[in-house]
Design an enzyme around this catalytic site. Structure first.
Site, PDB file in Angstrom:
ATOM      1  N   ASP A  82       0.858  -1.183   0.000  1.00  0.00           N
ATOM      2  CA  ASP A  82       0.000   0.000   0.000  1.00  0.00           C
ATOM      3  C   ASP A  82       0.896   1.235   0.000  1.00  0.00           C
ATOM      4  O   ASP A  82       1.772   1.379   0.835  1.00  0.00           O
ATOM      5  CB  ASP A  82      -0.898   0.007   1.257  1.00  0.00           C
TER       6      ASP A  82
HETATM    7  C1  GLC Z   1      -3.755   4.914   0.214  1.00  0.00           C
HETATM    8  C2  GLC Z   1      -4.681   3.866   0.772  1.00  0.00           C
HETATM    9  C3  GLC Z   1      -5.031   2.773  -0.199  1.00  0.00           C
HETATM   10  C4  GLC Z   1      -4.999   3.329  -1.611  1.00  0.00           C
HETATM   11  C5  GLC Z   1      -3.561   3.692  -1.923  1.00  0.00           C
HETATM   12  C6  GLC Z   1      -3.425   4.325  -3.313  1.00  0.00           C
HETATM   13  O1  GLC Z   1      -2.862   5.321   1.212  1.00  0.00           O
HETATM   14  O2  GLC Z   1      -4.323   3.244   2.008  1.00  0.00           O
HETATM   15  O3  GLC Z   1      -6.322   2.279   0.171  1.00  0.00           O
HETATM   16  O4  GLC Z   1      -5.491   2.367  -2.519  1.00  0.00           O
HETATM   17  O5  GLC Z   1      -2.999   4.562  -0.942  1.00  0.00           O
HETATM   18  O6  GLC Z   1      -4.071   5.545  -3.357  1.00  0.00           O
END
Ligand code: GLC
Length: 749
Positions: free
Chosen positions: A292
């Site tokens: 993430d």
């Molecule tokens: C964010 C979120 C995740 C998201 C990713 C890309 O921090 O935790 O849910 O898909 O980054 O935006």
């Protein structure tokens, strides 16, 4: 696809191998391609970055990164140093980048375009927790399908959804993104959304690859503080937090996202027990895992990795195939492989998963299959999408109370004052997790009400207060508007920026300036309908709790104002049910209906000393999970349940549901059990099934549920699925704390 790109693609080594591969299964073709790749190119296929094009769309909902320019990103594509980008700016950007990949890179491996299409793309549907309140998984599938229809048309191959984190602490801002506190509802919604996003054929140009997230137990952050420590037992993990992920995987989701949090000292991004033992060995997952955002980089702040190189090694060897945002994999994997710290076979296995996914998405057949600027425009905000948004909005609304049948309001003959910071204005309608939707295109409450009533002049608006700050003269103007009206609609609650990622709140209440407004308006004595805007459960009190009627409207998306008006004026009888418990006090968090009894449960009735309750407050919900009223008068009767369930048998439990009201309604009939004695303590109630029943005025219907021991399973002392003979309570009821109709049965060995 441009002519030049077509010619180059047709002549490309990748295409040649595909044709040579004929009907060979994808792996053989992919293996032939991998054999041609340098280690740098392999690391590039495991590197995803925020899209540089588009004025911050890519990092709109994330900490800004000082990433490369679009030209630098194109240069990366040419060198094979990028597998794709996310949260970019639509089909034109994708076309430009894919053309470079197909005409200038050495192996012409197609790029993958991803985005956070969480609850709609251009047409926005209710936030996921609101949609879960519909208790209609089929609806969630339809809205996900429509989101894919729009998103895939914008060149998006892969969505970072569904988020399937169970949330038991409403202080956590991301409760809005999941399906609430219950495992069964979480599982059913996860399956529905995966099927909706992926459709029947991942190669179709209206399909997007789904991604279950955030693996795992992100919602168990201590004290509801986002990114905080998670320390839960394996039994709780397996019984509460993992099942929705397994459900999404079994529904065919082929990507997963590691969560930021640690679990008992090990960050998920480097948790090989999660990523290999559970995901690969126990569940047989064949897709790929992405970190993430900067999750790999954050292991340095976790104090789990000394530097970028170690963070890379820990994440990759734990089983995270692809790195999002940090660029660590392309910066450090080649050196780790060269020094033998990362085996080439492990690197190849991850590259194979990613390339196989690109093949499954049809990108090797046609890298431009989802990239068509005309189709993107033609598919955005179509009439069916807008109608679906209004339907989903209506179905997400939960009516908590309706004293004296204040609702529905008449469409004529009443002067209506809409009072509060959310009464009017194109803001805070779509919700906090929207990359491509636009509040300016959404319908606000005043517009919805005016469109519904016979005389628009009978509707007045007074903001009364800001969201978290008073408004000079606001209360006076609001009181005057209330005094000049016959009924008040109080439009209050949370703004978008009070919910979502990094928006944990210590007090899950209506902000004080809005409470002051509510108290002042209540003193006028006018009947009040409170219309809440919220991304989480709230602890309601004072004039808001004492309002004649209360509607929970979450963030309803593009058609929010119209959907709310449909319920306010009776064009639709509210049928939503709470997917999360509304507590009596914010101090009760975390509170969830399926809690354990403890050794000192307070008996029904008055609070007794030395029992499990707070000073002066019962440890129960003010409005429990599953609660929601309709415009009908509903009775539960004639429960039928056999006294015994044979070990290999199945019983039918049924009850009669009657609508003695004068309006057609839908009732969400819920089946709960309680295992009275077991080798590990069991919750006071567990939802095992539900049925949404349409009932005409005066109609009755007998609802039946099947029960076998498979539904009585729990995670036992050995952390394995277990079931034991014994006595069970069973309810068919309208909520997790309503009596409904109750019986008992014994599971016999
Ligand atoms: C964010 C979120 C995740 C998201 C990713 C890309 O921090 O935790 O849910 O898909 O980054 O935006």
């Amino acid at each position: 696809m441009g002519a030049g790109a077509v010619a180059a693609w047709a002549a490309s080594p990748a295409r040649a191998m595909l044709q040579a591969a004929g009907n060979l299964p994808v792996p053989a073709f992919i293996d032939a391609l991998i054999a041609k790749m340098t280690v740098d190119e392999k690391a590039g296929q495991l590197t995803l970055l925020p899209a540089a094009w588009g004025g911050g769309v890519a990092t709109a909902l994330n900490p800004p990164t000082n990433g490369p320019s679009f030209e630098e990103q194109l240069a990366d594509v040419e060198k094979g140093r990028l597998t794709g980008v996310f949260n970019g700016n639509g089909a034109e950007m994708a076309r430009r980048m894919q053309t470079v990949a197909m005409t200038k890179s050495r192996l012409k491996i197609p790029l993958l375009f991803a985005a956070d299409v969480i609850h709609g793309h251009r047409t926005i549907f209710p936030v996921p927790v609101g949609e879960a309140a519909s208790f209609e998984p089929e609806l969630a599938e339809r809205t996900a399908r429509m989101a894919s229809y729009e998103g895939a048309a914008a060149g998006i191959d892969w969505t970072f959804a569904p988020m399937v984190d169970i949330a038991r602490d409403q202080r956590w801002g991301r409760t809005m993104e999941g399906a609430g506190e219950d495992v069964l509802l979480g599982e059913l919604i996860a399956v529905a959304r995966v099927k909706g996003f992926q459709g029947k054929d991942l190669k179709a140009n209206d399909a997007m690859l789904a991604c279950f997230k955030h693996f795992a137990a992100y919602g168990a952050a201590e004290a509801g503080l986002d990114y905080n420590t998670v320390d839960v037992s394996e039994r709780t993990l397996r019984e509460v937090y993992l099942p929705p992920f397994k459900a999404a995987l079994d529904a065919g989701a082929l990507s997963g996202m590691a969560s930021f949090n640690e679990i008992s000292g090990v960050p998920s991004t480097a948790n090989d027990w999660l990523m290999r033992k559970i995901l690969r060995e126990e569940w047989g997952f064949e897709g790929f895992v992405v970190s993430d955002y900067t999750g790999d980089m954050e292991m340095i702040d976790h104090g789990f990795a000394a530097d970028a190189r170690e963070a890379t090694k820990l994440a990759f060897l734990a089983g995270v195939d692809m790195s999002m945002t940090s660029g660590f994999y392309r910066d450090h994997l080649p050196d780790l492989v060269a020094k033998g710290e990362v085996p080439m076979t492990v690197l190849d296995a991850s590259v194979r998963r990613v390339l196989a996914m690109k093949a499954k998405l049809g990108l090797f057949d046609d890298p431009f299959r989802r990239i068509d600027v005309k189709r993107e425009k033609a598919r955005s905000r179509t009439k069916p999408a807008i109608a679906l948004s209004r339907e989903a909005g209506r179905k997400s609304i939960v009516m908590l109370k309706n004293d004296g049948d204040l609702l529905p309001l008449p469409k004529s003959g009443k002067r209506i004052a809409i009072i509060g910071p959310f009464a009017e204005g194109k803001h805070d309608i779509n919700g906090p997790w929207v990359v491509y939707g636009d509040n300016a295109q959404a319908i606000d409450l005043a517009s919805g009400v005016r469109a519904a009533v016979a005389d628009k002049g009978a509707v007045s608006v007074a903001l009364g207060s800001g969201v978290e700050a008073p408004l000079a003269g606001g209360i006076e103007a609001a009181v005057a508007a209330a005094n000049a009206a016959d009924v008040v609609i109080l439009a209050i609650g949370e703004a978008e920026n009070m919910s979502g990622e990094a928006q944990s709140r210590t007090e899950i209440v209506i902000p004080e300036p809005q409470m002051a407004l509510a108290e002042a308006v209540a003193k006028t004595g006018k009947p009040i309908v409170a219309v809440l805007k919220n991304g989480r459960a709230l602890a309601l009190e004072g004039a808001v709790l004492n309002a004649g009627a209360i509607l929970v409207t979450w963030f309803l998306g593009s058609e929010g104002g119209n959907a709310t008006a449909d319920v306010l004026f009776g064009d639709y009888s509210p049928a939503g049910r709470l997917p999360c418990s509304f507590p009596r006090s914010p101090g009760q968090q975390p509170y969830y209906y399926n809690h354990k009894p403890t050794g000192r449960p307070n008996p029904e009735g008055a609070l007794q000393p030395y029992k499990a309750h707070y000073r002066g407050i019962p440890n129960s919900a003010l409005f429990p999970f599953g609660h929601g009223l309709t415009y009908g008068k509903v009775a539960y009767s004639e429960l039928s349940a056999p006294a015994t369930l044979a070990w290999d048998g199945e019983i039918t439990v049924s009850a009669k549901i009657t609508n003695s009201g004068s309006r057609a309604i839908e009732e969400v009939v819920q089946l709960y059990i309680r295992d009275r004695v077991a080798s590990v303590t069991r919750p006071v109630r567990e939802l095992k099934a539900f049925r949404k029943l349409a009932l005409a005025p005066g109609a009755s219907e007998t609802v039946t549920f099947k029960l076998s021991r498979a539904q009585l399973l729990f995670i036992g002392r050995e952390n394995k699925p277990t079931v034991e003979p014994g006595l069970f309570d069973v309810w068919i009821a309208p909520s997790a704390e309503a009596e409904g109709v109750k019986a008992q049965f014994t599971l016999t060995a």
